[in-house]
Design a protein around this motif. Sequence first.
Motif, PDB file in Angstrom:
ATOM      1  N   THR A  62       0.851  -1.179   0.000  1.00 13.95           N
ATOM      2  CA  THR A  62       0.000   0.000   0.000  1.00 13.95           C
ATOM      3  C   THR A  62       0.888   1.231   0.000  1.00 13.95           C
ATOM      4  O   THR A  62       1.980   1.209   0.549  1.00 13.95           O
ATOM      5  CB  THR A  62      -0.900   0.020   1.252  1.00 13.95           C
ATOM      6  OG1 THR A  62      -0.069  -0.074   2.413  1.00 13.95           O
ATOM      7  CG2 THR A  62      -1.868  -1.152   1.251  1.00 13.95           C
ATOM      8  N   GLU A  87     -13.273  17.486   7.438  1.00 13.34           N
ATOM      9  CA  GLU A  87     -12.674  16.320   6.788  1.00 13.34           C
ATOM     10  C   GLU A  87     -11.496  16.700   5.902  1.00 13.34           C
ATOM     11  O   GLU A  87     -10.560  15.913   5.734  1.00 13.34           O
ATOM     12  CB  GLU A  87     -13.743  15.599   5.952  1.00 13.34           C
ATOM     13  CG  GLU A  87     -13.288  14.293   5.320  1.00 13.34           C
ATOM     14  CD  GLU A  87     -13.023  13.192   6.348  1.00 13.34           C
ATOM     15  OE1 GLU A  87     -12.364  12.205   5.978  1.00 13.34           O
ATOM     16  OE2 GLU A  87     -13.484  13.323   7.503  1.00 13.34           O
ATOM     17  N   SER A 123       1.257   1.879   7.976  1.00 15.93           N
ATOM     18  CA  SER A 123       0.920   3.239   8.402  1.00 15.93           C
ATOM     19  C   SER A 123       2.182   3.955   8.860  1.00 15.93           C
ATOM     20  O   SER A 123       3.171   3.324   9.237  1.00 15.93           O
ATOM     21  CB  SER A 123      -0.097   3.228   9.550  1.00 15.93           C
ATOM     22  OG  SER A 123      -1.298   2.592   9.178  1.00 15.93           O
ATOM     23  N   LYS A 146      -1.597   8.275   6.029  1.00 21.17           N
ATOM     24  CA  LYS A 146      -1.712   7.423   4.858  1.00 21.17           C
ATOM     25  C   LYS A 146      -1.923   8.310   3.643  1.00 21.17           C
ATOM     26  O   LYS A 146      -2.140   9.516   3.773  1.00 21.17           O
ATOM     27  CB  LYS A 146      -2.868   6.430   5.000  1.00 21.17           C
ATOM     28  CG  LYS A 146      -2.637   5.365   6.061  1.00 21.17           C
ATOM     29  CD  LYS A 146      -3.739   4.314   6.033  1.00 21.17           C
ATOM     30  CE  LYS A 146      -3.464   3.221   7.040  1.00 21.17           C
ATOM     31  NZ  LYS A 146      -4.484   2.150   6.998  1.00 21.17           N
ATOM     32  N   LYS A 147      -1.869   7.669   2.473  1.00 25.55           N
ATOM     33  CA  LYS A 147      -2.092   8.430   1.253  1.00 25.55           C
ATOM     34  C   LYS A 147      -3.530   8.263   0.788  1.00 25.55           C
ATOM     35  O   LYS A 147      -4.075   7.167   0.798  1.00 25.55           O
ATOM     36  CB  LYS A 147      -1.114   7.989   0.163  1.00 25.55           C
ATOM     37  CG  LYS A 147       0.299   8.502   0.394  1.00 25.55           C
ATOM     38  CD  LYS A 147       1.205   8.266  -0.797  1.00 25.55           C
ATOM     39  CE  LYS A 147       2.577   8.897  -0.551  1.00 25.55           C
ATOM     40  NZ  LYS A 147       3.502   8.671  -1.682  1.00 25.55           N
ATOM     41  N   GLU A 148      -4.115   9.371   0.397  1.00 29.06           N
ATOM     42  CA  GLU A 148      -5.450   9.389  -0.187  1.00 29.06           C
ATOM     43  C   GLU A 148      -5.355  10.082  -1.526  1.00 29.06           C
ATOM     44  O   GLU A 148      -4.910  11.240  -1.588  1.00 29.06           O
ATOM     45  CB  GLU A 148      -6.438  10.108   0.736  1.00 29.06           C
ATOM     46  CG  GLU A 148      -6.672   9.386   2.057  1.00 29.06           C
ATOM     47  CD  GLU A 148      -7.713  10.078   2.913  1.00 29.06           C
ATOM     48  OE1 GLU A 148      -8.288  11.100   2.451  1.00 29.06           O
ATOM     49  OE2 GLU A 148      -7.959   9.606   4.044  1.00 29.06           O
ATOM     50  N   SER A 149      -5.704   9.354  -2.575  1.00 27.17           N
ATOM     51  CA  SER A 149      -5.568   9.872  -3.945  1.00 27.17           C
ATOM     52  C   SER A 149      -4.135  10.315  -4.220  1.00 27.17           C
ATOM     53  O   SER A 149      -3.899  11.316  -4.898  1.00 27.17           O
ATOM     54  CB  SER A 149      -6.549  11.026  -4.182  1.00 27.17           C
ATOM     55  OG  SER A 149      -7.880  10.606  -3.971  1.00 27.17           O
ATOM     56  N   VAL A 153      -2.083  12.297   4.001  1.00 28.91           N
ATOM     57  CA  VAL A 153      -3.105  12.819   4.909  1.00 28.91           C
ATOM     58  C   VAL A 153      -2.837  12.232   6.295  1.00 28.91           C
ATOM     59  O   VAL A 153      -2.675  11.017   6.443  1.00 28.91           O
ATOM     60  CB  VAL A 153      -4.528  12.447   4.451  1.00 28.91           C
ATOM     61  CG1 VAL A 153      -5.565  12.947   5.462  1.00 28.91           C
ATOM     62  CG2 VAL A 153      -4.816  13.015   3.070  1.00 28.91           C
ATOM     63  N   THR A 155      -4.154  11.928  10.329  1.00 22.74           N
ATOM     64  CA  THR A 155      -5.282  12.079  11.236  1.00 22.74           C
ATOM     65  C   THR A 155      -4.787  11.980  12.672  1.00 22.74           C
ATOM     66  O   THR A 155      -4.213  10.965  13.071  1.00 22.74           O
ATOM     67  CB  THR A 155      -6.341  10.985  10.975  1.00 22.74           C
ATOM     68  OG1 THR A 155      -6.774  11.059   9.608  1.00 22.74           O
ATOM     69  CG2 THR A 155      -7.538  11.167  11.894  1.00 22.74           C
TER      70      THR A 155
END
Length: 219
Positions: A62, A87, A123, A146-149, A153, A155
Amino acid sequence: MWVRRSVLLLAVATVTLTGCDGGDPPAPAASTAVSASPPAPPTPAASASASTAASKAAPAGTPTVTCAEVRTARVRGSKPPYSDFGEAGVPLVDGAWSGPGGLTLAAQAPCATGNLDPHGGISTLATIMSSTTGTTGRFWGLMLCKKESGAPVCTVTLILNDREPVQSVSVGGQKATVVYLTRTPDVPPAGLNRKRTAVYQFGNNTLLELSHTDEAYTP
């Protein structure tokens, strides 16, 4: 009578001589020994099949946020002040962000990458500190990145008490180990007299403390 006996003896002698001296010698018996030979190397097709099987057996990778990428990540969280960003979160620029009211966020050095979430792959556990201009409060937080698109990002999942600086973090065995400084109840917030090593496990979208040990600390 004597003649017949002579003829018979002559015939027997002829057959005996023929069996000993005449004709080809008997062929040797075929050998049953089998010589050992090295196993044949696998064919390219077999090698390709084995490689394909191995790749299928390995867990899929991932996209992982590196500790360097944390400095340009979007930061969000479920507790103030991070919950105020929604968000979408707020973007760090060179590891920092400043907003209205003097709020400042600053990524900290302790950072580690590993398998913390058994269902979410690899992670990155990073640290951040929030402060507000004109106040003495300094709050260190732990965040999972983590990576989003394709973009990093982070949290924030846990916020420590006022002025409890994180010294180091590590990830192993689906657990996170965090070393930070703290104090006993009789010491004011400006003082630190304990070094705590806490072990956390990811669950319910947060970090849950499993145990901790304290040792004396002198600044």
